[in-house]
Design a protein around this motif. Structure first.
Motif, mmCIF file in Angstrom:
data_model
loop_
_atom_site.group_PDB
_atom_site.id
_atom_site.type_symbol
_atom_site.label_atom_id
_atom_site.label_comp_id
_atom_site.label_asym_id
_atom_site.label_seq_id
_atom_site.Cartn_x
_atom_site.Cartn_y
_atom_site.Cartn_z
ATOM 1 N N ALA A 128 0.838 -1.202 0.000
ATOM 2 C CA ALA A 128 0.000 0.000 0.000
ATOM 3 C C ALA A 128 0.869 1.247 0.000
ATOM 4 N N VAL A 129 1.953 1.212 0.778
ATOM 5 C CA VAL A 129 2.888 2.340 0.822
ATOM 6 C C VAL A 129 3.620 2.485 -0.509
ATOM 7 N N GLU A 130 4.104 1.378 -1.061
ATOM 8 C CA GLU A 130 4.784 1.417 -2.361
ATOM 9 C C GLU A 130 3.884 2.065 -3.408
ATOM 10 N N THR A 131 2.614 1.692 -3.412
ATOM 11 C CA THR A 131 1.658 2.261 -4.359
ATOM 12 C C THR A 131 1.545 3.764 -4.176
ATOM 13 N N ALA A 132 1.408 4.203 -2.924
ATOM 14 C CA ALA A 132 1.278 5.638 -2.643
ATOM 15 C C ALA A 132 2.520 6.401 -3.091
ATOM 16 N N LEU A 133 3.701 5.839 -2.861
ATOM 17 C CA LEU A 133 4.943 6.509 -3.267
ATOM 18 C C LEU A 133 5.013 6.641 -4.788
ATOM 19 N N LYS A 134 4.698 5.548 -5.490
ATOM 20 C CA LYS A 134 4.722 5.586 -6.955
ATOM 21 C C LYS A 134 3.702 6.587 -7.495
ATOM 22 N N PHE A 135 2.483 6.548 -6.959
ATOM 23 C CA PHE A 135 1.426 7.423 -7.453
ATOM 24 C C PHE A 135 1.780 8.893 -7.185
ATOM 25 N N ALA A 136 2.336 9.171 -6.020
ATOM 26 C CA ALA A 136 2.690 10.551 -5.667
ATOM 27 C C ALA A 136 3.782 11.082 -6.594
ATOM 28 N N ARG A 137 4.778 10.272 -6.883
ATOM 29 C CA ARG A 137 5.870 10.709 -7.749
ATOM 30 C C ARG A 137 5.359 10.931 -9.181
ATOM 31 N N HIS A 153 7.292 2.364 7.707
ATOM 32 C CA HIS A 153 6.318 2.258 6.626
ATOM 33 C C HIS A 153 6.448 0.960 5.845
ATOM 34 N N GLY A 154 7.311 0.050 6.300
ATOM 35 C CA GLY A 154 7.470 -1.213 5.602
ATOM 36 C C GLY A 154 8.930 -1.510 5.317
ATOM 37 N N GLY A 158 11.183 0.411 -1.661
ATOM 38 C CA GLY A 158 10.571 1.732 -1.674
ATOM 39 C C GLY A 158 10.147 2.182 -0.287
ATOM 40 N N SER A 159 9.416 1.320 0.404
ATOM 41 C CA SER A 159 8.949 1.690 1.751
ATOM 42 C C SER A 159 10.117 1.798 2.734
ATOM 43 N N LEU A 160 11.180 1.039 2.496
ATOM 44 C CA LEU A 160 12.371 1.146 3.340
ATOM 45 C C LEU A 160 13.024 2.518 3.191
ATOM 46 N N SER A 161 12.842 3.132 2.020
ATOM 47 C CA SER A 161 13.393 4.465 1.771
ATOM 48 C C SER A 161 12.752 5.529 2.658
ATOM 49 N N VAL A 162 11.563 5.241 3.183
ATOM 50 C CA VAL A 162 10.896 6.184 4.074
ATOM 51 C C VAL A 162 10.776 5.608 5.486
#
Length: 461
Positions: A128-137, A153-154, A158-162
């Motif tokens: 869910a977090v990965e999706t949000a990051l991709k969509f936001a970018r 955040h996971g 990708g989620s590890l990046s946050v």
């Protein structure tokens, strides 16, 4: 003749090998850790907020599978829905049709956040977090994501990046371009936004690590700043969502907060079928899925599967019919206030905080010389050992399962199933009081056990 598969027979024959199998084939450090702290129990059965071992002893669950078991284990409505969906023999996951269940679950979910319009279903909170990051970018055309210190955040790349905890990130670089800002620091947020390359800020309204809440008014002020700079607000409600904090979403405790993207998972599963969901505004989804050529630009093989959708629909129905959110609010307030009343009684107890049934109990340096010397010894070996000293007797002597709220933190986090009641609150408070009495005696089993923890901490350096 081929022997027919019999799950019950397999478990009866080899269930006793569980710890050996994990040691040999899975994460070998897990059984080692469980054995060290005396958590290597054998649970035979579970229902609601309770486990039972082979001897029939009852354990109170104040962990809810890290928040997955919002309705407790084996809720009859969720079980029935899963039986029904299996019996229906649906033509699931053809990938080239539109099944009704995902649309129905999306409709139900969005009813709790009327400012959002669309849902993407994946299989976990980190998805869910990965999706949000991709969509936001993609939607903003900007690369950088802001997150908060100590966030979780996971654990996918990708989620590890946050992820705000260095211990999780170490050795897995390079990650996405990102920057941490302190939770509640609007000046730090403004400085980063002025650079013009920020796609979004992702934030847990109440952080799972340590149970820290965003200051009053912060989320709305952050939202205004982000939108001024054409960046998005992402609310990670993977643990705090679906009633955990006494509102359906934790961001709803603050008026005027309307995140652009919201991530949910955990409790939506009913404890049975992994599921994650990213809720978002219409324009974001329409930008990502801007043409028929991009129809599969973001998808998940098992996303929207019938079992997960049925579980989610059943969970939302139970939450509405059984007043789950109201119970979390009332029972959580009762538990928190009773624990907070103990702060003046116990010098090792520093703070009790949180909302609803997400409560952090923090321990701190005592004043008396005898206790202070023991506390200092533990801190020198490894921060977080005292909280572990509390968690262990809660399980060993009182049969209550809890967790330390993060590495090197002197905080216990309580996230029980949202169905617990006054009797469970009484049981926990009585047990916690007994453990605190023992700790403040300055001797006894707790401090004897501390020697084992100190040896283990030193050996792992």
């Amino acid at each position: 003749m081929t022997k027919e598969f019999d799950l019950g027979a397999l478990l009866a024959e080899r269930g006793a090998e569980r710890y050996e199998l994990h040691t040999k084939y899975l994460n070998h450090q897990l059984p080692r850790m469980l054995h060290t702290i005396g958590f290597d129990k054998v649970y035979e059965r579970a229902e609601g907020a309770h486990f039972w071992d082979a001897d029939g002893n009852d354990y109170l669950d104040m962990l809810a599978g890290f928040g997955v078991m919002g309705l407790g284990r084996h809720h009859p409505v969720v079980r029935r829905a899963l039986h029904d969906v299996l019996d229906a023999q649906l033509a699931d996951l053809t990938r080239f049709d539109c099944q009704p269940l995902p649309g129905l679950l999306a409709e139900k979910l969005l009813a709790h956040s009327p400012h959002l319009d669309r849902v993407f279903f994946g299989n976990s909170g980190t998805e869910a977090v990965e999706t949000a990051l991709k969509f936001a970018r993609y939607a903003t055309g900007k690369p950088r994501i802001l997150y908060c210190d100590h966030a979780f955040h996971g654990l996918t790349t990708g989620s590890l990046s946050v992820n705000g905890e260095g211990g999780f990130r170490d050795g897995f670089a390079p990650l996405l371009p990102d920057t941490a800002v302190p939770l509640g620091d609007l000046d730090a947020l403004a400085r980063e936004l002025k650079k013009g390359d920020v796609a979004a800020l992702i934030v847990e309204p109440i952080q799972g690590k340590g149970v820290h809440e965003a200051p009053p008014g912060h989320l709305r002020a952050a939202q205004e700043l982000l939108h001024k700079h054409k960046a998005l607000l992402i609310a990670d409600e993977v643990q705090t969502g679906l009633g955990r904090t006494g509102d359906f979403y934790a961001y709803q405790h603050e008026d005027g907060v309307e995140p652009d993207l919201v991530c949910v998972a955990k409790a939506l599963s009913g404890g049975y079928v992994p599921v994650g969901a990213t809720l978002g505004k219409d324009w974001i989804f329409k930008k990502v899925y801007s043409s028929m050529d991009r129809v599969l630009v973001h998808s998940a093989s098992f996303g929207s599967n019938a079992q997960a959708m049925a579980a989610g629909l059943a969970v939302l129905s139970v939450m509405e019919n059984e007043q789950i959110v109201a119970n979390a609010r009332a029972t959580g307030e009762q538990l928190k206030s009773r624990l907070a009343a103990l702060i003046d009684k116990y010098e090792l107890l520093a703070d009790v905080r949180g909302r609803g049934l997400m409560i952090g109990i923090e321990f701190g340096r005592p004043k008396s010389l005898k206790l202070r010397s023991r506390w200092t010894m533990l801190q020198a070996a490894r921060k977080g050992l005292f909280a572990q000293m509390v968690v262990v007797p809660l399980l060993q002597r009182h049969r209550i399962l809890t967790q330390v709220s993060g590495d090197h933190l002197e905080v216990i986090k309580l996230i029980p199933p949202l169905i617990i009641g006054e009797q469970d609150v009484d049981r926990f408070v009585d047990a916690f009081t007994a453990v605190m009495d023992d700790a403040h005696s300055g001797s006894g089993l707790m401090w004897d056990f501390s020697k084992t923890l100190v040896k283990q901490a030193v050996a792992n350096r």
